[in-house]
Design an enzyme around this catalytic site. Structure first.
Site, PDB file in Angstrom:
ATOM      1  N   ASP A 113      -5.008 -45.318  16.835  1.00  0.00           N
ATOM      2  CA  ASP A 113      -5.288 -44.310  18.195  1.00  0.00           C
ATOM      3  C   ASP A 113      -5.214 -45.295  19.364  1.00  0.00           C
ATOM      4  O   ASP A 113      -5.666 -46.491  19.351  1.00  0.00           O
ATOM      5  CB  ASP A 113      -6.619 -43.612  17.815  1.00  0.00           C
ATOM      6  CG  ASP A 113      -6.488 -42.390  17.012  1.00  0.00           C
ATOM      7  OD1 ASP A 113      -5.272 -42.423  16.421  1.00  0.00           O
ATOM      8  OD2 ASP A 113      -7.346 -41.595  17.100  1.00  0.00           O
ATOM      9  N   HIS A 164      -1.976 -38.272  21.926  1.00  0.00           N
ATOM     10  CA  HIS A 164      -3.268 -38.294  21.987  1.00  0.00           C
ATOM     11  C   HIS A 164      -4.085 -38.242  23.348  1.00  0.00           C
ATOM     12  O   HIS A 164      -5.096 -38.708  23.707  1.00  0.00           O
ATOM     13  CB  HIS A 164      -3.897 -39.751  21.631  1.00  0.00           C
ATOM     14  CG  HIS A 164      -5.131 -40.100  21.222  1.00  0.00           C
ATOM     15  ND1 HIS A 164      -5.768 -39.016  20.638  1.00  0.00           N
ATOM     16  CD2 HIS A 164      -6.019 -40.836  21.246  1.00  0.00           C
ATOM     17  CE1 HIS A 164      -6.913 -39.535  19.944  1.00  0.00           C
ATOM     18  NE2 HIS A 164      -7.244 -40.712  20.586  1.00  0.00           N
ATOM     19  N   HIS A 168      -7.704 -39.114  27.375  1.00  0.00           N
ATOM     20  CA  HIS A 168      -8.807 -39.364  26.353  1.00  0.00           C
ATOM     21  C   HIS A 168      -9.990 -38.566  26.946  1.00  0.00           C
ATOM     22  O   HIS A 168     -11.100 -39.314  26.634  1.00  0.00           O
ATOM     23  CB  HIS A 168      -9.076 -40.792  26.071  1.00  0.00           C
ATOM     24  CG  HIS A 168      -9.505 -40.845  24.714  1.00  0.00           C
ATOM     25  ND1 HIS A 168     -10.803 -40.504  24.331  1.00  0.00           N
ATOM     26  CD2 HIS A 168      -8.608 -41.555  23.626  1.00  0.00           C
ATOM     27  CE1 HIS A 168     -11.119 -41.071  23.206  1.00  0.00           C
ATOM     28  NE2 HIS A 168      -9.849 -41.413  22.725  1.00  0.00           N
ATOM     29  N   HIS A 258      -7.678 -48.466  15.277  1.00  0.00           N
ATOM     30  CA  HIS A 258      -7.321 -48.614  16.768  1.00  0.00           C
ATOM     31  C   HIS A 258      -6.571 -49.709  17.192  1.00  0.00           C
ATOM     32  O   HIS A 258      -6.915 -50.794  16.881  1.00  0.00           O
ATOM     33  CB  HIS A 258      -8.683 -48.161  17.532  1.00  0.00           C
ATOM     34  CG  HIS A 258      -9.419 -47.013  17.358  1.00  0.00           C
ATOM     35  ND1 HIS A 258     -10.129 -46.908  16.427  1.00  0.00           N
ATOM     36  CD2 HIS A 258      -9.382 -45.813  18.059  1.00  0.00           C
ATOM     37  CE1 HIS A 258     -10.746 -45.831  16.197  1.00  0.00           C
ATOM     38  NE2 HIS A 258     -10.356 -44.906  17.448  1.00  0.00           N
TER      39      HIS A 258
END
Length: 303
Positions: A113, A164, A168, A258
């Site tokens: 991510d 994604h 964010h 990540h």
């Protein structure tokens, strides 16, 4: 009044009362959210321009327990005696997200991510290439804009690129139009950069709202969660990340890693904001151990 008449009257009252309660529940609005399975804490590292804003976006928040606003933890499939996960239907209606893959015994998915990251994403790619493993990269639109060459490097190696959001955010703070803007901007830029639109979406922190599920359904995006979260974003040390992955993984697991973060400026050197070197070092250790243990790798939609 006779006994049979009393019983009949009470039954009638219970029936009417139950029907009224059901009607009231059906009219209530519910904010739907899915949190990670046990071990996972919702992550939103790098969600803002500073560590303080990252905390506001949910980094380091409490985990999968039910919240006061009606959120609830994700449901995960349980392997049978042979280690196989029961098959699951593809979500067809808003309100469903995958937290497991269903591609046979000892098959798992690696996901990354918050990238891309021009320093650590190439290091992740090198390790994956060395072991012949495919993964899924859930990319932030703003980072796609900053580092298009890194995006193309991920694509060239055959990995899956997924949505994604653009910046964010906490999706619970956005209207449906706001959610759509975050997803559409990111999908449009990924399509422009890679030549095709993403088909997978992960909400920041893993928290899906009803609006986000509906937008996913309308855009043809498949919502994806995870089953194993080593909390690598918190920099607990490579050995701790390795231990958390190896102790939690099972057939069907989706592992959350990540490879990036949303920072104020460009990520230009190791040790700068968004440094994911611990994730890289941990991957270098646990990936060959998983392979030696017989695990195979796929992407969350089984493709």
């Amino acid at each position: 009044m006779k006994v049979d008449q009393v019983i009949t009257s009470r039954r009638l009252l219970l029936t009417v009362g139950g029907a009224s309660l059901l009607c009231a529940c059906s009219r209530a609005g519910i904010r739907v959210s899915r949190a990670p399975a046990p071990l996972a804490s919702p992550t939103a590292d790098g969600a803002g321009a500073s560590d303080a804003s990252s905390e506001e976006d949910g980094q380091g928040s409490a985990g999968p327990s039910a919240a006061a606003d009606g959120t609830s933890p994700a449901q995960t499939a349980t392997p049978d005696a042979a280690g196989a996960v029961p098959p699951a239907d593809t979500p067809q209606t808003p309100g469903e997200a995958d937290s497991m893959v269903h591609a046979g015994p000892k098959t798992v998915a690696l996901t990354f991510d918050d990238g891309p990251n021009p320093i650590d994403t190439p290091r992740v790619l090198e390790i994956l290439r060395e072991h012949g493993v495919i993964a899924t990269f859930f990319m932030i639109g703003m980072n796609v804009k900053r580092y298009p060459d890194t995006v193309r490097a991920v694509l060239a190696q055959g990995h899956r690129i997924a949505n994604h959001t653009w910046s964010h955010p906490d999706l619970g703070t956005l209207s449906k139009d706001g959610v759509r803007n975050e997803l559409e901007r990111t999908s449009d830029l990924i399509a422009e950069t890679c030549g095709h639109r993403p088909v997978l979406f992960r909400a920041p922190g893993g928290f899906f709202t009803q609006n986000s599920y509906e937008v996913c359904a309308e855009m043809g995006l498949r919502p994806v969660l995870w089953d194993v979260d080593p909390e690598d974003w918190s920099d607990p040390g490579p050995d701790t990340i390795v231990q958390r992955v190896l102790s939690s993984i099972r057939t069907g697991s989706i592992v959350l890693n990540h490879d990036g973060a949303l920072t104020d400026g460009l990520i230009t050197a190791p040790g700068s904001d968004g440094d994911r070197s611990q994730t890289v070092d941990a991957l270098r250790s646990y990936l060959p151990q998983l392979i030696d243990a017989g695990y195979r790798f796929t992407v969350p939609d089984g493709g």
